[in-house]
Write a protein that holds these residues in place. Structure first.
Motif, PDB file in Angstrom:
ATOM      1  N   ASN A  53       0.832  -1.213   0.000  1.00 11.42           N
ATOM      2  CA  ASN A  53       0.000   0.000   0.000  1.00 11.42           C
ATOM      3  C   ASN A  53       0.864   1.260   0.000  1.00 11.42           C
ATOM      4  N   GLU A  54       1.964   1.230   0.758  1.00 16.39           N
ATOM      5  CA  GLU A  54       2.827   2.407   0.815  1.00 16.39           C
ATOM      6  C   GLU A  54       3.523   2.630  -0.534  1.00 16.39           C
ATOM      7  N   VAL A  55       3.973   1.554  -1.149  1.00 18.18           N
ATOM      8  CA  VAL A  55       4.605   1.684  -2.465  1.00 18.18           C
ATOM      9  C   VAL A  55       3.593   2.190  -3.490  1.00 18.18           C
ATOM     10  N   GLU A  56       2.369   1.665  -3.441  1.00 20.07           N
ATOM     11  CA  GLU A  56       1.342   2.093  -4.385  1.00 20.07           C
ATOM     12  C   GLU A  56       0.969   3.556  -4.178  1.00 20.07           C
ATOM     13  N   THR A  57       0.799   3.959  -2.933  1.00 19.33           N
ATOM     14  CA  THR A  57       0.428   5.349  -2.641  1.00 19.33           C
ATOM     15  C   THR A  57       1.504   6.310  -3.126  1.00 19.33           C
ATOM     16  N   ALA A  58       2.780   5.965  -2.845  1.00 18.92           N
ATOM     17  CA  ALA A  58       3.881   6.837  -3.261  1.00 18.92           C
ATOM     18  C   ALA A  58       3.975   6.923  -4.775  1.00 18.92           C
ATOM     19  N   THR A  59       3.651   5.829  -5.459  1.00 23.24           N
ATOM     20  CA  THR A  59       3.704   5.813  -6.924  1.00 23.24           C
ATOM     21  C   THR A  59       2.557   6.616  -7.527  1.00 23.24           C
ATOM     22  N   ARG A  60       1.341   6.430  -7.002  1.00 19.64           N
ATOM     23  CA  ARG A  60       0.190   7.180  -7.519  1.00 19.64           C
ATOM     24  C   ARG A  60       0.358   8.680  -7.323  1.00 19.64           C
ATOM     25  N   TRP A  61       1.036   9.077  -6.283  1.00 21.55           N
ATOM     26  CA  TRP A  61       1.252  10.506  -6.013  1.00 21.55           C
ATOM     27  C   TRP A  61       2.014  11.164  -7.169  1.00 21.55           C
ATOM     28  N   LEU A  62       2.811  10.363  -7.903  1.00 20.49           N
ATOM     29  CA  LEU A  62       3.607  10.911  -8.996  1.00 20.49           C
ATOM     30  C   LEU A  62       2.799  11.138 -10.268  1.00 20.49           C
ATOM     31  N   GLY A  63       1.631  10.516 -10.393  1.00 22.84           N
ATOM     32  CA  GLY A  63       0.837  10.605 -11.606  1.00 22.84           C
ATOM     33  C   GLY A  63       0.613  12.015 -12.113  1.00 22.84           C
ATOM     34  N   PRO A  64       0.123  12.944 -11.277  1.00 26.18           N
ATOM     35  CA  PRO A  64      -0.131  14.307 -11.756  1.00 26.18           C
ATOM     36  C   PRO A  64       1.125  15.051 -12.207  1.00 26.18           C
ATOM     37  N   LEU A  65       2.306  14.566 -11.797  1.00 26.73           N
ATOM     38  CA  LEU A  65       3.555  15.235 -12.165  1.00 26.73           C
ATOM     39  C   LEU A  65       4.055  14.811 -13.549  1.00 26.73           C
ATOM     40  N   LYS A  66       3.341  13.874 -14.177  1.00 27.90           N
ATOM     41  CA  LYS A  66       3.611  13.454 -15.555  1.00 27.90           C
ATOM     42  C   LYS A  66       5.046  12.961 -15.782  1.00 27.90           C
ATOM     43  N   PRO A  67       5.486  11.975 -15.053  1.00 27.96           N
ATOM     44  CA  PRO A  67       6.820  11.416 -15.331  1.00 27.96           C
ATOM     45  C   PRO A  67       6.783  10.570 -16.605  1.00 27.96           C
ATOM     46  N   ASP A  68       7.908  10.427 -17.247  1.00 26.56           N
ATOM     47  CA  ASP A  68       8.022   9.529 -18.400  1.00 26.56           C
ATOM     48  C   ASP A  68       8.278   8.091 -17.957  1.00 26.56           C
ATOM     49  N   ALA A  69       8.821   7.934 -16.760  1.00 23.42           N
ATOM     50  CA  ALA A  69       9.079   6.605 -16.200  1.00 23.42           C
ATOM     51  C   ALA A  69       9.197   6.749 -14.691  1.00 23.42           C
ATOM     52  N   ILE A  70       8.892   5.662 -13.987  1.00 25.58           N
ATOM     53  CA  ILE A  70       8.959   5.653 -12.523  1.00 25.58           C
ATOM     54  C   ILE A  70       9.913   4.546 -12.087  1.00 25.58           C
ATOM     55  N   PHE A  71      10.697   4.846 -11.060  1.00 23.48           N
ATOM     56  CA  PHE A  71      11.736   3.916 -10.618  1.00 23.48           C
ATOM     57  C   PHE A  71      11.556   3.568  -9.139  1.00 23.48           C
ATOM     58  N   TRP A  72      11.583   2.279  -8.865  1.00 26.32           N
ATOM     59  CA  TRP A  72      11.493   1.770  -7.499  1.00 26.32           C
ATOM     60  C   TRP A  72      12.853   1.244  -7.044  1.00 26.32           C
TER      61      TRP A  72
END
Length: 528
Positions: A259-278
């Motif tokens: 849940n914490e990983v998902e929440t932190a990832t969804r928070w990035l959506g509005p910032l329009k990244p080209d890729a997300i890194f874990w």
């Protein structure tokens, strides 16, 4: 009477020289590395040792004293390892101390044949000592599976100007230059004392040769960093979840972690990244183990509109049982897992596997792993599609950025960016995070590729091709953000000399070491 007084003074001088060496060298050696990073200390930490050698200590004295000095210094440097194992920290520090004593014995042998008549007699000692240091650093990258942690070059990561020659020689040249300068400064001081006593003036060729090498290798590639033609490449979303190690693999907290990983990832959506890194091993389960987890990852990537480069465990079914890997996956929006993924090639002994487990099964009682991971066999690059173009990413997992050969292999195969996925939560809030980051700086300069480093809680940031940190997050915080990654277009599709030819400078040092030993034994450089 006069002879007796002179002998007494000589004994006192010898004792004072030994005391200064024992007190100053480990202190300066520790200070030159993160977290203190007093880079100037790396230029003088060996000076007391060289001055002590002037008094011709026996091999037994050199071995015992330098082993204790090296052991003590490395206990302080890797004291963070106590969070995992006290015995391992003490034992590994001793091994590192023995490496230092090996170098010291070689230098002592050279010194007995170098001090004395002849303006040039000190040159074999200075060159041989610097070459031997590089050889020992290289060897400790292989012996007992390798622990090339904090080469002397890492002391200069806060001064990128000092590192630029690494793209040509590898970071070995930085270590060589620093040891060479130590010997040059020590020789200069000794010659000043001799001049004061005998009123005979001689120049110090060791010092000027060392200074010339330092300046030459520094400025050889320094011009490459001027006039940069930087271009934007992509927007990288990074997730630093800061999950405590004591709950990371606890089944009772598995849902909380996800849940914490998902929440932190969804928070990035509005910032329009080209890729997300874990970071490394972000999830409590293998990402490719069942369709449910892959569906979860695909839905998450689709919702944020960006592919996710996920550090996660991998499992493959074999006839002999399941094979486990520490991996980096590409999760694509709508399409799910990319069919290929990168698996860590250089595993940590007693951390990810037990060497020769069949020989000592009792080690399972002391090592906190249930089964062995298997190493990956290739530098599997992962694509990042940017419109009509694709950027190929070379992955390094945790400890792998300590090994220059792994990063070099990825770039030789076409990587345009290095992605370091790591987890230093094992080591608490310690110096391990900054020390580990130093190696990523070296890899960036050697390969002339940007390095994006994403950690669970340690150091997260990105480094340009010239070793400058462009952005970073606060350590030990739960943070998500987006960075604009750029590159110098002059290096696009090009390989540095080090990437093309590898550790050629190490072999040069072997040659210099042999030549120094032969010259030290000869009378060629003597004035007699």
């Amino acid at each position: 009477m006069i002879t007796r007084i002179a002998e007494t003074l000589a004994r006192h001088d010898r004792t004072i020289a030994l005391a200064v060496f024992v007190a100053l060298t480990p202190l300066l050696y520790v200070a030159c590395f993160p977290p203190l990073t007093v880079n100037e200390a790396a230029f003088v930490f060996l000076v007391p040792f060289v001055i002590w050698l002037k008094f011709q200590p026996s091999n037994r004295q050199v071995f015992l004293v330098t082993t204790l000095v090296g052991w003590g210094a490395w206990i302080v440097i890797i004291f963070w390892l106590r969070h995992v194992t006290w015995a391992g920290m003490i034992g590994l520090s001793l091994v590192m101390g023995l490496h230092f004593s090996l170098w010291a014995l070689g230098v002592a042998w050279l010194s007995r044949r170098s001090f004395g008549a002849g303006m040039w007699r000190g040159v074999p000692l200075a060159v041989g000592a610097a070459a031997l240091w590089v050889v020992v650093e290289h060897v400790r990258g292989f012996i007992f599976t390798g622990f090339p942690w904090l080469p002397l070059a890492a002391s200069q990561v806060e001064e990128p100007m000092m590192l630029q020659g690494a793209s040509f020689f590898g970071s070995w040249s930085v270590s060589f230059a620093l040891v060479f300068m130590n010997l040059g400064i020590a020789s200069y001081l000794l010659r000043l004392v001799g001049y004061a006593q005998k009123r005979s003036r001689q120049i110090c060729p060791e010092f000027y040769l060392a200074l010339s090498f330092l300046v030459g290798t520094t400025f050889l590639q320094l011009g490459a960093s001027s006039g940069q033609q930087r271009e934007k490449v992509f927007r990288a979303g990074v997730v630093q979840p800061n999950i405590p190690q004591n709950i990371k693999w606890d089944a009772a907290f598995a849902n909380k972690v996800m849940n914490e990983v998902e929440t932190a990832t969804r928070w990035l959506g509005p910032l329009k990244p080209d890729a997300i890194f874990w970071p490394e091993a972000s999830l409590p389960y293998p990402l490719n183990d069942d369709g449910a987890l892959e569906t979860w990852g695909t839905r998450l990537a689709t919702s944020v509109g960006a592919p996710i480069y996920a550090g996660a465990l991998a499992v493959e079914e074999r006839e002999t049982g399941d094979a486990w890997y520490n991996s980096v996956f590409l999760v694509r929006p709508e399409y799910g897992l990319f069919p290929l993924y990168y698996s860590k090639q250089h595993l940590v002994p007693f951390g990810e596997y037990i060497p020769l487990r069949w020989l000592w099964p009792w080690m399972e009682k002391f090592v906190p792993i249930d089964g062995d991971f298997l190493p990956g066999e290739t530098a599997q690059l992962l694509p990042l599609y940017l419109g009509e173009n694709a950027l190929r990413l070379g992955s390094l997992i945790c400890f792998e950025d300590v090994f220059p050969s792994i990063a070099r292999r990825a770039v030789r195969e076409g990587a345009g960016l290095l992605f370091v996925s790591t987890n230093s939560a094992w080591y608490g809030k310690s110096a391990a995070a900054d020390q580990h980051r130093a190696h990523s700086v070296l890899r960036a300069v050697e390969t002339r590729r940007p390095v994006l480093r994403v950690g669970n809680d340690g150091w997260t940031g990105w480094i340009d091709e010239y070793g400058s940190v462009r952005d970073q997050l606060d350590k030990w915080e739960q943070v998500s953000t987006v960075w604009q990654i750029s590159r110098d277009r002059r290096w696009v599709g090009k390989q540095s000399v080090y990437v093309r030819y590898g550790d050629w400078f190490v072999w040069v040092c072997w040659g210099l070491l042999i030549c120094s030993a032969l010259l030290a034994r000869s009378r060629v450089l003597s004035d007699e």
